[in-house]
Motif scaffolding. Structure first.
Motif, PDB file in Angstrom:
ATOM      1  N   GLY A  34       0.812  -1.204   0.000  1.00  0.00           N
ATOM      2  CA  GLY A  34       0.000   0.000   0.000  1.00  0.00           C
ATOM      3  C   GLY A  34       0.844   1.252   0.000  1.00  0.00           C
ATOM      4  N   ASP A  35       0.178   2.354  -0.145  1.00  0.00           N
ATOM      5  CA  ASP A  35       0.814   3.664  -0.145  1.00  0.00           C
ATOM      6  C   ASP A  35       1.282   4.017   1.260  1.00  0.00           C
ATOM      7  OD1 ASP A  35       0.351   6.834   0.163  1.00  0.00           O
ATOM      8  OD2 ASP A  35       0.958   6.331  -1.872  1.00  0.00           O
ATOM      9  N   LYS A  36       2.399   4.747   1.365  1.00  0.00           N
ATOM     10  CA  LYS A  36       2.945   5.135   2.669  1.00  0.00           C
ATOM     11  C   LYS A  36       1.949   5.917   3.516  1.00  0.00           C
ATOM     12  CE  LYS A  36       7.173   6.556   3.024  1.00  0.00           C
ATOM     13  NZ  LYS A  36       8.425   7.280   2.830  1.00  0.00           N
ATOM     14  N   GLY A  37       0.994   6.590   2.897  1.00  0.00           N
ATOM     15  CA  GLY A  37       0.006   7.372   3.631  1.00  0.00           C
ATOM     16  C   GLY A  37      -0.965   6.526   4.436  1.00  0.00           C
ATOM     17  N   TYR A  38      -0.955   5.227   4.237  1.00  0.00           N
ATOM     18  CA  TYR A  38      -1.892   4.341   4.910  1.00  0.00           C
ATOM     19  C   TYR A  38      -1.322   3.678   6.157  1.00  0.00           C
ATOM     20  CZ  TYR A  38      -4.798   4.791   0.819  1.00  0.00           C
ATOM     21  OH  TYR A  38      -5.566   5.298  -0.180  1.00  0.00           O
ATOM     22  N   ILE A  39      -0.150   4.079   6.572  1.00  0.00           N
ATOM     23  CA  ILE A  39       0.484   3.369   7.681  1.00  0.00           C
ATOM     24  C   ILE A  39       1.318   4.332   8.521  1.00  0.00           C
ATOM     25  CG2 ILE A  39       2.602   2.710   6.479  1.00  0.00           C
ATOM     26  CD1 ILE A  39       0.556   0.280   8.560  1.00  0.00           C
ATOM     27  N   ASP A  40       1.473   4.025   9.775  1.00  0.00           N
ATOM     28  CA  ASP A  40       2.459   4.690  10.612  1.00  0.00           C
ATOM     29  C   ASP A  40       3.256   3.592  11.307  1.00  0.00           C
ATOM     30  OD1 ASP A  40       1.083   3.911  13.038  1.00  0.00           O
ATOM     31  OD2 ASP A  40      -0.165   5.685  12.882  1.00  0.00           O
ATOM     32  N   LYS A  41       4.423   3.909  11.804  1.00  0.00           N
ATOM     33  CA  LYS A  41       5.333   2.887  12.346  1.00  0.00           C
ATOM     34  C   LYS A  41       4.709   2.103  13.505  1.00  0.00           C
ATOM     35  CE  LYS A  41       8.847   2.896   9.720  1.00  0.00           C
ATOM     36  NZ  LYS A  41       9.102   1.717   8.906  1.00  0.00           N
ATOM     37  N   GLY A  42       4.004   2.782  14.392  1.00  0.00           N
ATOM     38  CA  GLY A  42       3.386   2.085  15.516  1.00  0.00           C
ATOM     39  C   GLY A  42       2.352   1.074  15.053  1.00  0.00           C
ATOM     40  N   PHE A  43       1.541   1.479  14.093  1.00  0.00           N
ATOM     41  CA  PHE A  43       0.513   0.571  13.589  1.00  0.00           C
ATOM     42  C   PHE A  43       1.133  -0.550  12.760  1.00  0.00           C
ATOM     43  CE2 PHE A  43      -3.231  -0.591  10.961  1.00  0.00           C
ATOM     44  CZ  PHE A  43      -4.005  -1.054  12.004  1.00  0.00           C
ATOM     45  N   GLU A  44       2.197  -0.243  12.039  1.00  0.00           N
ATOM     46  CA  GLU A  44       2.904  -1.274  11.283  1.00  0.00           C
ATOM     47  C   GLU A  44       3.424  -2.357  12.234  1.00  0.00           C
ATOM     48  OE1 GLU A  44       6.564  -1.776   8.077  1.00  0.00           O
ATOM     49  OE2 GLU A  44       6.136   0.197   8.905  1.00  0.00           O
ATOM     50  N   PHE A  54       2.996  -5.286   6.155  1.00  0.00           N
ATOM     51  CA  PHE A  54       2.653  -4.156   5.297  1.00  0.00           C
ATOM     52  C   PHE A  54       3.898  -3.635   4.620  1.00  0.00           C
ATOM     53  CE2 PHE A  54       1.739   0.172   4.148  1.00  0.00           C
ATOM     54  CZ  PHE A  54       0.428   0.102   3.691  1.00  0.00           C
ATOM     55  N   GLU A  55       3.866  -3.591   3.320  1.00  0.00           N
ATOM     56  CA  GLU A  55       4.966  -3.042   2.527  1.00  0.00           C
ATOM     57  C   GLU A  55       4.514  -1.695   1.964  1.00  0.00           C
ATOM     58  OE1 GLU A  55       7.917  -4.481   2.368  1.00  0.00           O
ATOM     59  OE2 GLU A  55       7.202  -6.185   3.518  1.00  0.00           O
ATOM     60  N   ALA A  56       5.131  -0.633   2.434  1.00  0.00           N
ATOM     61  CA  ALA A  56       4.786   0.709   1.963  1.00  0.00           C
ATOM     62  C   ALA A  56       5.563   1.029   0.694  1.00  0.00           C
ATOM     63  CB  ALA A  56       5.101   1.738   3.039  1.00  0.00           C
ATOM     64  N   ILE A  57       4.862   1.519  -0.297  1.00  0.00           N
ATOM     65  CA  ILE A  57       5.509   1.917  -1.541  1.00  0.00           C
ATOM     66  C   ILE A  57       5.367   3.411  -1.718  1.00  0.00           C
ATOM     67  CG2 ILE A  57       5.214  -0.311  -2.674  1.00  0.00           C
ATOM     68  CD1 ILE A  57       2.797   0.888  -4.125  1.00  0.00           C
ATOM     69  N   LYS A  58       6.275   3.967  -2.445  1.00  0.00           N
ATOM     70  CA  LYS A  58       6.279   5.400  -2.718  1.00  0.00           C
ATOM     71  C   LYS A  58       5.686   5.641  -4.097  1.00  0.00           C
ATOM     72  CE  LYS A  58       9.523   9.201  -2.270  1.00  0.00           C
ATOM     73  NZ  LYS A  58      10.921   9.571  -2.124  1.00  0.00           N
TER      74      LYS A  58
END
Length: 60
Positions: A34-44, A54-58
């Motif tokens: 998913g997009d980086k806007g859908y995650i924060d480090k604590g929730f990850e 969760f793999e964040a993509i740019k």
């Protein structure tokens, strides 16, 4: 397939956090891209504890 219909004025990350248990149950041992806007480090980290990766993509 998992479909969720939510109000447009609610941030996607907030919806994911509200439905955390169901999300982990449906996607345990899966990788989510998913997009980086859908995650924060604590929730990850919480997702990883539930064995959801969760793999964040740019966006380019």
């Amino acid at each position: 397939m998992l479909i969720s219909i939510n109000p447009a004025n609610q941030h996607d990350l907030d919806i994911l956090k509200e439905n955390f248990r169901g999300f982990v149950r449906e996607f345990m041992n899966c990788s989510i891209i998913g997009d980086k806007g859908y995650i924060d480090k604590g929730f990850e980290n919480l997702l990883r504890q539930g064995k959801v990766y969760f793999e964040a993509i740019k966006r380019n």
